[in-house]
Design a protein around this motif. Sequence first.
Motif, PDB file in Angstrom:
ATOM      1  N   PHE A 475      34.501  54.532  41.921  1.00 15.36           N
ATOM      2  CA  PHE A 475      35.496  54.400  42.979  1.00 15.36           C
ATOM      3  C   PHE A 475      36.106  53.008  43.015  1.00 15.36           C
ATOM      4  N   GLN A 476      35.283  51.991  42.791  1.00 17.63           N
ATOM      5  CA  GLN A 476      35.801  50.629  42.839  1.00 17.63           C
ATOM      6  C   GLN A 476      36.903  50.436  41.807  1.00 17.63           C
ATOM      7  N   CYS A 477      36.659  50.918  40.600  1.00 12.08           N
ATOM      8  CA  CYS A 477      37.647  50.757  39.540  1.00 12.08           C
ATOM      9  C   CYS A 477      38.889  51.588  39.814  1.00 12.08           C
ATOM     10  N   LEU A 478      38.705  52.837  40.248  1.00 11.32           N
ATOM     11  CA  LEU A 478      39.849  53.702  40.522  1.00 11.32           C
ATOM     12  C   LEU A 478      40.734  53.124  41.619  1.00 11.32           C
ATOM     13  N   LEU A 479      40.113  52.623  42.678  1.00 14.39           N
ATOM     14  CA  LEU A 479      40.898  52.071  43.786  1.00 14.39           C
ATOM     15  C   LEU A 479      41.576  50.767  43.389  1.00 14.39           C
ATOM     16  N   ASN A 480      40.863  49.911  42.696  1.00 11.40           N
ATOM     17  CA  ASN A 480      41.485  48.652  42.277  1.00 11.40           C
ATOM     18  C   ASN A 480      42.602  48.876  41.266  1.00 11.40           C
ATOM     19  N   SER A 481      42.488  49.929  40.437  1.00 16.89           N
ATOM     20  CA  SER A 481      43.541  50.203  39.460  1.00 16.89           C
ATOM     21  C   SER A 481      44.827  50.670  40.133  1.00 16.89           C
ATOM     22  N   ALA A 482      44.720  51.129  41.376  1.00 15.22           N
ATOM     23  CA  ALA A 482      45.903  51.601  42.099  1.00 15.22           C
ATOM     24  C   ALA A 482      46.591  50.494  42.892  1.00 15.22           C
ATOM     25  N   LEU A 483      45.983  49.300  42.915  1.00 13.21           N
ATOM     26  CA  LEU A 483      46.585  48.193  43.652  1.00 13.21           C
ATOM     27  C   LEU A 483      47.720  47.566  42.844  1.00 13.21           C
ATOM     28  N   PRO A 484      48.701  46.997  43.529  1.00 12.18           N
ATOM     29  CA  PRO A 484      49.764  46.284  42.813  1.00 12.18           C
ATOM     30  C   PRO A 484      49.171  45.163  41.970  1.00 12.18           C
ATOM     31  N   SER A 485      49.741  44.947  40.798  1.00 12.10           N
ATOM     32  CA  SER A 485      49.200  43.943  39.885  1.00 12.10           C
ATOM     33  C   SER A 485      49.793  42.558  40.108  1.00 12.10           C
ATOM     34  N   ALA A 486      50.424  42.363  41.275  1.00 12.44           N
ATOM     35  CA  ALA A 486      51.062  41.069  41.567  1.00 12.44           C
ATOM     36  C   ALA A 486      50.023  39.957  41.543  1.00 12.44           C
ATOM     37  N   SER A 487      50.434  38.825  40.996  1.00 14.63           N
ATOM     38  CA  SER A 487      49.505  37.708  40.842  1.00 14.63           C
ATOM     39  C   SER A 487      49.089  37.112  42.184  1.00 14.63           C
ATOM     40  N   GLY A 488      49.883  37.361  43.225  1.00 15.77           N
ATOM     41  CA  GLY A 488      49.566  36.780  44.519  1.00 15.77           C
ATOM     42  C   GLY A 488      48.524  37.546  45.310  1.00 15.77           C
ATOM     43  N   ARG A 489      48.062  38.708  44.814  1.00 22.24           N
ATOM     44  CA  ARG A 489      47.086  39.501  45.564  1.00 22.24           C
ATOM     45  C   ARG A 489      45.745  38.777  45.600  1.00 22.24           C
ATOM     46  N   THR A 490      45.174  38.674  46.800  1.00 24.24           N
ATOM     47  CA  THR A 490      43.951  37.883  46.982  1.00 24.24           C
ATOM     48  C   THR A 490      42.754  38.741  47.392  1.00 24.24           C
ATOM     49  N   TRP A 491      42.886  40.055  47.369  1.00 25.00           N
ATOM     50  CA  TRP A 491      41.782  40.893  47.822  1.00 25.00           C
ATOM     51  C   TRP A 491      41.579  42.043  46.844  1.00 25.00           C
ATOM     52  N   SER A 492      40.451  42.715  47.008  1.00 25.50           N
ATOM     53  CA  SER A 492      40.142  43.860  46.160  1.00 25.50           C
ATOM     54  C   SER A 492      39.115  44.736  46.853  1.00 25.50           C
ATOM     55  N   PHE A 493      38.847  45.900  46.265  1.00 25.87           N
ATOM     56  CA  PHE A 493      37.766  46.770  46.719  1.00 25.87           C
ATOM     57  C   PHE A 493      36.470  46.300  46.064  1.00 25.87           C
ATOM     58  N   LYS A 494      35.379  46.284  46.854  1.00 26.24           N
ATOM     59  CA  LYS A 494      34.106  45.792  46.330  1.00 26.24           C
ATOM     60  C   LYS A 494      32.956  46.675  46.800  1.00 26.24           C
ATOM     61  N   TYR A 495      32.101  47.047  45.847  1.00 27.11           N
ATOM     62  CA  TYR A 495      30.881  47.759  46.219  1.00 27.11           C
ATOM     63  C   TYR A 495      29.992  46.840  47.055  1.00 27.11           C
ATOM     64  N   MET A 496      29.455  47.378  48.149  1.00 24.98           N
ATOM     65  CA  MET A 496      28.560  46.585  48.990  1.00 24.98           C
ATOM     66  C   MET A 496      27.321  46.136  48.223  1.00 24.98           C
ATOM     67  N   THR A 497      26.871  46.969  47.293  1.00 24.10           N
ATOM     68  CA  THR A 497      25.667  46.632  46.532  1.00 24.10           C
ATOM     69  C   THR A 497      25.896  45.494  45.548  1.00 24.10           C
ATOM     70  N   ASP A 498      27.172  45.164  45.255  1.00 23.41           N
ATOM     71  CA  ASP A 498      27.478  44.086  44.313  1.00 23.41           C
ATOM     72  C   ASP A 498      27.795  42.758  45.001  1.00 23.41           C
ATOM     73  N   LEU A 499      27.804  42.747  46.334  1.00 22.48           N
ATOM     74  CA  LEU A 499      28.150  41.526  47.049  1.00 22.48           C
ATOM     75  C   LEU A 499      27.067  40.463  46.847  1.00 22.48           C
ATOM     76  N   LYS A 500      27.475  39.225  46.703  1.00 22.27           N
ATOM     77  CA  LYS A 500      26.506  38.129  46.643  1.00 22.27           C
ATOM     78  C   LYS A 500      25.853  37.925  48.000  1.00 22.27           C
ATOM     79  N   ASP A 501      26.649  38.029  49.046  1.00 21.40           N
ATOM     80  CA  ASP A 501      26.143  37.930  50.414  1.00 21.40           C
ATOM     81  C   ASP A 501      26.107  39.342  50.992  1.00 21.40           C
ATOM     82  N   ARG A 502      24.921  39.921  51.098  1.00 21.55           N
ATOM     83  CA  ARG A 502      24.776  41.293  51.586  1.00 21.55           C
ATOM     84  C   ARG A 502      24.358  41.347  53.053  1.00 21.55           C
TER      85      ARG A 502
END
Length: 653
Positions: A475-502
């Motif tokens: 899901f993370q990859c599918l959702l991020n692949s649907a985001l605009p590829s503009a260089s100014g984008r500062t956010w993304s979809f992230k799995y909670m299990t992959d967060l450094k700060d959980r």
Amino acid sequence: MKVANHGYIPHPLLSCSRTPLWNRLRAELTACAIPGPKGKALLAGAAARAFGKALFVARAFLPQVTLLFQQQAAFFVLCERFEDVLAHTTDWATLVPIPHFEHDVRRMISTPHGEAPPCLFGWAAALLCELRVEKAVLSGAWPELDAELAELETLAASHEDTASEEGRQVLSALLARDERALQRLTAKGRWALRGLLRGGHRALTLLESSGWFSLEDVLEALPDGEMGPALDGHALARAQAFLHQATTWTMRLQREVEDFTEGPPAVRVWATSTHPTLLLEPLSIWAGFATLEATLCVRGCAAELAGVTCVEGGLVNEILQRHLGSLEDSLGHFPLLPSLENFRTDFEESDFASKIQADVLVCGEPAFICLLLAELNRTVLGYVGNPLGAYLTADDQMQFYSFVAQVPQRTSSLYAALQLVFMAPPIAAQGYWQTGIRLPVVRPVALYAKSSRPKHMPNSEDVLITKQVYTFWDFQCLLNSALPSASGRTWSFKYMTDLKDRSWGAWASSRAAVVLPYDPQTLVFYELYSLAVPLLVPSKDLLPLFFARSYGQDGSTAVQRRGWALQRSGAAWGRWHEEASFNELRWWAHLSDVAQLPHLLAWSSLAELMGLLNDAMRLVATSAAMIEVTNQNWRRSTLFWQAVLTPSLRNTM
């Protein structure tokens, strides 16, 4: 059939539109819709060509599609680009550890059909086209097709491959109006479709995102009997009646709450569970009206509540580990206690009762521990977050359920009692089905999570995705692949299990969360709700696909106590496990708070999910509304626990 467009924008990876074969098929299948009376003659040729292509595709790719869902491998988008696979640049080490995965994927894409990997949704759409046209011809709705079908039969006879031969047999049976032969010839495809719908890989959870077809189309094509009894208004009314009764205990108990004018009473608590936060939920509420002296015996405890001390493991968990085995079924490995009697003997020999000095004993998972604690003639409160009979054999479940049914008569002194409370409606409904006793539901409000958030933690624009326990879609990859590829984008979809700060504080700082509900009830869902993180959840129609083959729907707990049977009505109070019909699964899914809580943002497709996420004002309003609901549930939960604990609190004064 709604081909290519049913109101949602197809996801570029899921639509298979980059591949010429599937792109052409997608356009051709539009002719599979049954035309009106004036359009029959004009569309017969196009419909026959689409039908012929669908016949071939449905059979040519059936072995590959079957391999895909049987091995729980993603088709060519485990978020690797198809071009990368062909160019041998895929980093296979980052993929899920499925045996022979690379070999199988390469074999599946090395087909005689050119650069055409097995497009899961394209294959299903071809099968649905075939079945739809066959039904129309058999019903006499499309006699103009006969001449076109005869030509297709002749053409198929000139090819020697297996798919063409099976297609010719279908055409011959269709021209002969041999319904029995057609059922036999289409059975493999129908059952493969059923496997995609009901499998633990959740392969069809994103079918509405593909643009090929809808869930309604799939349900129409299932083998006979798969839909099951009616999910009508009466069946849904029974669900609502249960929900109302199970969640309104706080109203009935309010008059039993005692006002302790001399200040918060002190209460000694001893608690055990294999799930730490399951115990933190009631204790964090109790800390608001009592002075706690609590000992939590759990593994991995990180309590930050005043008066609460953690003990790693503890006596009961140590005994549990000595006795616990595992049950392996088609769903996976689940903990199993081979003998409750042997466990009881070990428990009694430990002289547990003389070692624990407490006014209240609290049990969580597994729930059968509550039975042993109640036999000690102590006040026992159980907060149940898993199926009531989890860990037990069928015979031991019946013993436990009989005990639960007799609890009001089993108390031997004024303050000795067992009160079981469920975390969520679905397992409470299962408990009623199992025991015949309606027990209360007190939804988590996760005060322990709120208190842990730093006051000045900055907000994040990232969107969380809850734990994904199945491997078919990334899901993370599918959702991020649907985001605009503009260089100014500062956010993304992230799995909670992959967060450094959980931490819970990090969760609360996120803009929103996409919920992948692998079970009808999970604490993380309630924790995020209580933290006022806007939740994007699958629609009610899709929930049975997400819940399929979950621990909460394991058939090993489908056991009833002797002498008790619950009257069914249509899909109401039917089966919830592998043997259930789809309407029965829909009925049980209706009980989940993922379907019931207000202010959830429901999506049917990833495009719809993105649309909800882009409405910033709605997200802010949703978060505020969630806070109000959580505060209401907090007040109700406090009243309930005060009433339940009043006898014990009075006894400590």
